[in-house]
Scaffold this motif. Structure first.
Motif, short mmCIF file in Angstrom:
data_model
loop_
_atom_site.label_atom_id
_atom_site.label_comp_id
_atom_site.label_asym_id
_atom_site.label_seq_id
_atom_site.Cartn_x
_atom_site.Cartn_y
_atom_site.Cartn_z
N ARG A 80 -12.45 29.96 18.24
CA ARG A 80 -13.53 28.74 18.02
C ARG A 80 -12.96 27.68 18.79
O ARG A 80 -11.86 27.36 18.67
N LEU A 81 -13.78 26.86 19.29
CA LEU A 81 -13.28 25.66 19.89
C LEU A 81 -13.30 24.50 18.91
O LEU A 81 -14.14 24.58 17.82
N LEU A 118 -19.85 33.96 17.77
CA LEU A 118 -19.32 33.03 16.94
C LEU A 118 -20.31 32.63 15.55
O LEU A 118 -19.42 32.57 14.54
N HIS A 119 -21.53 32.45 15.82
CA HIS A 119 -22.11 32.17 14.55
C HIS A 119 -22.35 33.44 13.52
O HIS A 119 -22.36 33.11 12.25
N ASN A 120 -21.84 34.69 14.13
CA ASN A 120 -22.02 35.87 13.17
C ASN A 120 -20.56 36.29 12.73
O ASN A 120 -20.32 37.22 12.14
N ASN A 121 -19.62 35.47 13.09
CA ASN A 121 -18.12 35.56 12.99
C ASN A 121 -17.73 37.03 13.63
O ASN A 121 -16.93 37.66 13.05
N ALA A 172 -24.40 26.46 21.52
CA ALA A 172 -24.18 27.70 22.16
C ALA A 172 -22.38 27.84 22.33
O ALA A 172 -21.96 28.97 22.46
N MET A 173 -21.83 26.63 22.01
CA MET A 173 -20.27 26.59 21.60
C MET A 173 -19.85 27.23 20.56
O MET A 173 -18.73 27.35 19.93
N GLY A 174 -20.92 27.57 19.67
CA GLY A 174 -20.62 28.23 18.33
C GLY A 174 -20.71 27.32 17.08
O GLY A 174 -20.27 27.54 16.15
N PHE A 233 -11.68 31.76 29.17
CA PHE A 233 -10.38 31.83 28.97
C PHE A 233 -9.94 30.41 29.04
O PHE A 233 -9.04 29.62 28.31
N GLU A 234 -10.28 29.76 30.11
CA GLU A 234 -9.74 28.24 30.55
C GLU A 234 -10.18 27.26 29.60
O GLU A 234 -9.73 26.36 29.43
N SER A 235 -11.52 27.62 28.86
CA SER A 235 -11.90 26.75 27.94
C SER A 235 -11.44 26.69 26.55
O SER A 235 -11.70 25.85 25.85
N GLY A 236 -10.74 27.70 26.37
CA GLY A 236 -10.27 28.14 25.29
C GLY A 236 -10.96 29.05 24.31
O GLY A 236 -10.59 29.22 23.09
N LEU A 237 -12.19 29.49 24.85
CA LEU A 237 -13.00 30.49 23.89
C LEU A 237 -12.39 31.85 23.78
O LEU A 237 -12.65 32.66 22.70
N LEU A 238 -11.57 32.36 24.94
CA LEU A 238 -11.06 33.66 24.86
C LEU A 238 -9.55 33.30 24.78
O LEU A 238 -8.82 32.53 25.60
#
Length: 198
Positions: free
Chosen positions: A173-174, A112-115, A195-197, A158-163
């Protein structure tokens, strides 16, 4: 509260479980003790599982997650938006599962940090291979256990919305609420936000 963590494959039996976490946090807020909560969950089947054995497999992980959720986070988990609840649950999973936190930190957060918004099977395989080289415990797990764990990691993403899609490769992105982000940073948990980006 800091828990000394070791690598574990407990995420296999207790992957996301947000509904269940909310039940336990609610009882905690009502002032119930851990033994009381355990008893009620089992006797009243608060998790609504058809299989009683599953309660015994998931309850220790849920209790651990509830322990790391302070008063402010508990309020936000129970009264905030679904998105906020997802982020808090993800935080609780990372905070109580060292291997999953390192996966988030070294693989997902990095991407996520590296897009780089694609997660490939090889990214997960490389991570697990590296951990098996660093840890005898991870190296000792059976191939079946490791495969299940990889699926559990994907399930949490997936369930957290990251995928975006369960079988997809595209990361999302969350949306981390500012109030929540500030609180986590204030209590010394900025590394989880990162860690969540964020």
């Amino acid at each position: 509260m800091t828990i000394e963590l070791e690598y574990s494959s407990s995420l296999n039996g207790a992957s996301y479980l947000m509904f269940e976490l909310k039940q336990v946090v609610k009882l905690k807020q009502m002032g119930e003790t851990s033994p009381e909560i355990r008893r009620r969950v089992v006797e009243e089947n608060l998790f609504q599982f058809e299989n009683k054995g599953r309660i015994n497999r998931t309850l220790p992980s849920i209790m651990k997650r509830a322990e790391v959720i302070d008063e402010s986070l508990a309020d936000l988990l129970l009264d905030g938006s679904i998105e906020m609840g997802k982020v808090i649950n993800l935080y609780a999973i990372m905070k109580t599962d060292l291997l999953f936190f390192e996966f988030m930190n070294e693989v997902i957060g990095e991407k996520l940090h590296n897009n780089d918004l694609l997660i490939e099977k090889k990214d997960i395989n490389v991570f697990f291979t590296a951990k098996a080289e660093q840890s005898e415990k991870v190296a000792s797990w059976s191939a079946t256990n490791t495969e299940k764990l990889k699926r559990a990691f994907i399930q949490v993403l997936f369930e957290s919305g990251l995928l975006k899609e369960r079988r997809g490769k595209e990361l999302s992105r969350l949306i981390v609420d500012e109030q929540l982000k500030d609180h986590l940073i204030r209590i010394g948990d900025a590394k989880y936000v990162q860690a969540m980006g964020e």
